[in-house]
Design an enzyme around this catalytic site. Structure first.
Site, PDB file in Angstrom:
ATOM      1  N   ASP A 131      42.341 -24.408  24.511  1.00  0.00           N
ATOM      2  CA  ASP A 131      42.709 -23.889  25.834  1.00  0.00           C
ATOM      3  C   ASP A 131      44.119 -24.326  26.214  1.00  0.00           C
ATOM      4  O   ASP A 131      44.902 -23.542  26.745  1.00  0.00           O
ATOM      5  CB  ASP A 131      41.718 -24.395  26.897  1.00  0.00           C
ATOM      6  N   THR A 139      24.097 -27.421  22.088  1.00  0.00           N
ATOM      7  CA  THR A 139      23.637 -28.311  21.016  1.00  0.00           C
ATOM      8  C   THR A 139      24.789 -29.119  20.431  1.00  0.00           C
ATOM      9  O   THR A 139      24.566 -30.096  19.718  1.00  0.00           O
ATOM     10  CB  THR A 139      23.032 -27.494  19.859  1.00  0.00           C
ATOM     11  N   ARG A 189      31.773 -24.264  18.570  1.00  0.00           N
ATOM     12  CA  ARG A 189      30.802 -25.289  18.912  1.00  0.00           C
ATOM     13  C   ARG A 189      29.852 -24.749  19.961  1.00  0.00           C
ATOM     14  O   ARG A 189      30.284 -24.334  21.037  1.00  0.00           O
ATOM     15  CB  ARG A 189      31.554 -26.505  19.451  1.00  0.00           C
ATOM     16  N   ASP A 201      40.599 -29.622  26.303  1.00  0.00           N
ATOM     17  CA  ASP A 201      40.281 -28.663  25.235  1.00  0.00           C
ATOM     18  C   ASP A 201      41.591 -28.234  24.569  1.00  0.00           C
ATOM     19  O   ASP A 201      42.433 -27.571  25.185  1.00  0.00           O
ATOM     20  CB  ASP A 201      39.558 -27.449  25.823  1.00  0.00           C
TER      21      ASP A 201
HETATM   22  N1  URA Z   1      37.521 -30.263  21.218  1.00  0.00           N
HETATM   23  C1  URA Z   1      38.578 -30.306  22.079  1.00  0.00           C
HETATM   24  O1  URA Z   1      39.390 -29.392  22.125  1.00  0.00           O
HETATM   25  N2  URA Z   1      38.701 -31.396  22.867  1.00  0.00           N
HETATM   26  C2  URA Z   1      37.850 -32.421  22.849  1.00  0.00           C
HETATM   27  O2  URA Z   1      38.044 -33.389  23.591  1.00  0.00           O
HETATM   28  C3  URA Z   1      36.763 -32.359  21.955  1.00  0.00           C
HETATM   29  C4  URA Z   1      36.611 -31.269  21.147  1.00  0.00           C
END
Ligand code: URA
Length: 210
Positions: free
Chosen positions: A204, A109, A105, A201
């Site tokens: 992560d 954007t 991602r 995330d």
């Molecule tokens: N991707 C993620 O890992 N966490 C989010 O909250 C949104 C997208």
């Protein structure tokens, strides 16, 4: 037929999800919980798989016993966080074929950028289960489904851990034929595109990269 959105509210799933949301949950525990939840969600997403029977012999007698009918499934992980869901589902359905879609991602954007695409042959003949823990904006998920349809898939389901209303709406607009199964529908996205309350995330937290 699965509804467009199924939120699986099973107590085991909800309890494990709460443990995953907690910010101090260690990486190894987070991964293990994701594996466990993925198997419970897989139970739901495969609920209506076609069945047939096979003549077998038990130690007592012969019987026509139920078995899965036909086509091998394809599991497609949307990298990298999808791998956390993939592992558990694959354990449950070891004969499934596996594909990978690499999308990251763009943080400005929020649009998906493709960097990898490798899927099993004959997708048109398979039930395809695409897996990605976080359905946030829905941009990556919709783009991944576009790619799978481009490769011939026509029977696709989407498995995620958390969904935001924005992502569900985006998927419904782009791919109304793709049912979504998730453990929770959260409140919203924040300005950075993270799900609120969410769990941060997923990649992560899964791999300890932050
Ligand atoms: N991707 C993620 O890992 N966490 C989010 O909250 C949104 C997208």
């Amino acid at each position: 037929m699965l509804d467009h959105l199924t939120v699986v509210k099973h107590p085991l799933i909800q309890h494990k999800l709460t443990l995953m949301r907690e910010k101090d949950t260690p990486t190894a525990v987070f991964r293990q919980l994701l594996r466990e939840i993925s198997q419970l969600l897989a139970f739901e997403i495969t609920r209506e798989l076609p069945m047939t029977t096979k003549r077998i012999e038990t130690p007592i007698c012969e019987m026509d016993a139920p078995v899965l009918d036909g086509r091998k499934l394809a599991l497609v992980s949307i990298l990298r966080a999808g791998n956390g869901l993939l592992d558990g589902v694959l354990e449950l359905i070891p004969s499934a074929r596996v594909g990978f879609v690499g999308l990251y991602r763009d943080e400005e954007t929020l649009q998906p950028v493709q960097y990898y695409f490798k899927v099993p042959p004959e997708l048109d003949n398979r039930l395809v289960i695409a897996v990605d823990p976080m359905l946030a904006t829905g941009n990556s998920s919709a783009a991944a489904i576009d790619l799978l349809k481009g490769a011939g898939a026509s029977d696709i389901r989407f498995l995620c851990l958390l969904a935001a209303p924005e992502g569900v709406a985006r998927m419904k607009a782009a791919h109304p034929d793709v049912p979504i199964v998730t453990a929770a529908l959260d409140e919203r996205l924040n300005e950075k595109g993270y799900i609120v309350p969410g769990l941060g995330d997923a990649g992560d937290r899964m791999y300890g990269t932050k």
